[in-house]
Write a protein that holds these residues in place. Structure first.
Motif, mmCIF file in Angstrom:
data_model
loop_
_atom_site.group_PDB
_atom_site.id
_atom_site.type_symbol
_atom_site.label_atom_id
_atom_site.label_comp_id
_atom_site.label_asym_id
_atom_site.label_seq_id
_atom_site.Cartn_x
_atom_site.Cartn_y
_atom_site.Cartn_z
ATOM 1 N N ALA A 64 -52.122 -24.794 -129.350
ATOM 2 C CA ALA A 64 -52.519 -24.950 -128.097
ATOM 3 C C ALA A 64 -51.790 -26.307 -127.314
ATOM 4 N N VAL A 65 -50.929 -26.162 -126.178
ATOM 5 C CA VAL A 65 -50.712 -27.596 -125.637
ATOM 6 C C VAL A 65 -50.590 -27.953 -124.250
ATOM 7 N N VAL A 66 -51.767 -28.285 -123.389
ATOM 8 C CA VAL A 66 -51.277 -28.886 -122.562
ATOM 9 C C VAL A 66 -50.857 -30.245 -122.191
ATOM 10 N N LEU A 67 -49.853 -30.076 -121.668
ATOM 11 C CA LEU A 67 -49.029 -31.413 -121.178
ATOM 12 C C LEU A 67 -49.331 -32.013 -120.013
ATOM 13 N N ASP A 68 -50.719 -32.787 -120.091
ATOM 14 C CA ASP A 68 -51.731 -32.530 -118.098
ATOM 15 C C ASP A 68 -52.612 -34.272 -119.198
ATOM 16 N N ARG A 69 -52.217 -35.037 -117.626
ATOM 17 C CA ARG A 69 -53.853 -35.979 -118.992
ATOM 18 C C ARG A 69 -55.510 -36.444 -118.309
ATOM 19 N N GLY A 70 -55.438 -34.878 -117.419
ATOM 20 C CA GLY A 70 -55.928 -34.972 -116.489
ATOM 21 C C GLY A 70 -57.261 -33.790 -117.268
ATOM 22 N N PRO A 71 -58.382 -34.691 -118.159
ATOM 23 C CA PRO A 71 -59.010 -33.973 -118.855
ATOM 24 C C PRO A 71 -59.634 -32.360 -117.914
ATOM 25 N N VAL A 80 -56.845 -27.624 -128.921
ATOM 26 C CA VAL A 80 -55.781 -27.479 -127.830
ATOM 27 C C VAL A 80 -55.520 -29.005 -127.815
ATOM 28 N N ALA A 81 -54.240 -29.404 -127.945
ATOM 29 C CA ALA A 81 -54.011 -30.437 -127.958
ATOM 30 C C ALA A 81 -53.335 -30.958 -126.066
ATOM 31 N N TRP A 82 -53.714 -31.446 -126.119
ATOM 32 C CA TRP A 82 -53.555 -32.161 -124.353
ATOM 33 C C TRP A 82 -53.529 -33.095 -124.279
ATOM 34 N N GLY A 83 -52.157 -33.847 -123.259
ATOM 35 C CA GLY A 83 -52.562 -35.310 -122.369
ATOM 36 C C GLY A 83 -51.737 -35.807 -122.764
ATOM 37 N N ASP A 84 -50.578 -37.040 -123.140
ATOM 38 C CA ASP A 84 -49.297 -36.972 -122.948
ATOM 39 C C ASP A 84 -48.422 -36.824 -124.549
ATOM 40 N N LEU A 85 -47.474 -36.841 -124.062
ATOM 41 C CA LEU A 85 -46.350 -36.404 -125.198
ATOM 42 C C LEU A 85 -47.203 -37.170 -126.862
ATOM 43 N N ASP A 86 -47.499 -38.973 -126.032
ATOM 44 C CA ASP A 86 -47.575 -38.978 -127.725
ATOM 45 C C ASP A 86 -49.429 -38.070 -128.809
ATOM 46 N N ARG A 87 -50.166 -38.640 -127.491
ATOM 47 C CA ARG A 87 -50.711 -37.582 -128.362
ATOM 48 C C ARG A 87 -50.534 -35.720 -128.972
ATOM 49 N N ILE A 88 -49.937 -35.365 -127.570
ATOM 50 C CA ILE A 88 -49.682 -33.763 -128.355
ATOM 51 C C ILE A 88 -48.963 -34.430 -130.129
ATOM 52 N N ALA A 89 -47.933 -35.366 -129.806
ATOM 53 C CA ALA A 89 -47.460 -35.973 -131.317
ATOM 54 C C ALA A 89 -48.605 -36.326 -132.348
ATOM 55 N N ALA A 90 -49.605 -36.686 -131.921
ATOM 56 C CA ALA A 90 -50.001 -37.100 -132.538
ATOM 57 C C ALA A 90 -51.293 -35.778 -133.653
#
Length: 151
Positions: free
Chosen positions: A40-47, A94-104
């Protein structure tokens, strides 16, 4: 279920798992079965916003006995398995944050032995998020050239 999937199909699609789970199962079953891990991913940098969207999307599953048992085997405690999940649990699943964080996070599953990582975009249940997450899918598609299985 992993044994059944390995014996009777070409692989499985584990849900609510961490890269550590992927590595443990890959080591146990070998290279033959396909492992298509769910992430699961959330494209949002706010925790706070990201975790809230994650809880809306996957929180109910944490109460299901089979998932609770699997998460406990992965080292999560009763404090993590509260309704909606602790921050530690949500951050692990859940991977959340920006694209770099999700890619990792995607790469962590691939490095652990996943053949494929199925991304499930989660968004807050708000009036502006009623359509399919096409914008997020487009953003995530940009990650494809840089991701690959390493083992």
């Amino acid at each position: 279920m992993v044994d059944l999937a390995t014996a009777r199909s070409i692989g499985w699609h584990p849900f609510l798992v961490t890269p550590e789970y992927t590595a443990l199962q890959r080591a146990r079953v070998g290279d033959r079965p396909l492992v298509a891990a769910h992430l699961a991913v959330v494209l949002d940098r706010g925790p706070d916003r990201a975790r809230a969207a994650a809880r809306e999307g996957i929180g109910m599953f944490i109460g299901f006995p089979a998932y609770r048992s699997n998460l406990a085997r992965l080292g999560f405690t009763e404090e993590d398995l509260v309704p909606g999940g602790s921050d530690r649990l949500i951050d692990a699943l859940v991977a959340w944050g920006d694209l770099d964080r999700i890619a990792a996070r995607v790469q962590a599953h691939l490095d652990a032995g996943a053949d494929h990582v199925a991304l499930h975009v989660l968004q807050p249940a708000t009036p502006e998020h009623t359509d399919l997450p096409r914008k997020q899918w487009r953003e995530l598609a940009a990650l494809l050239p840089q991701l690959h299985r390493t083992n």
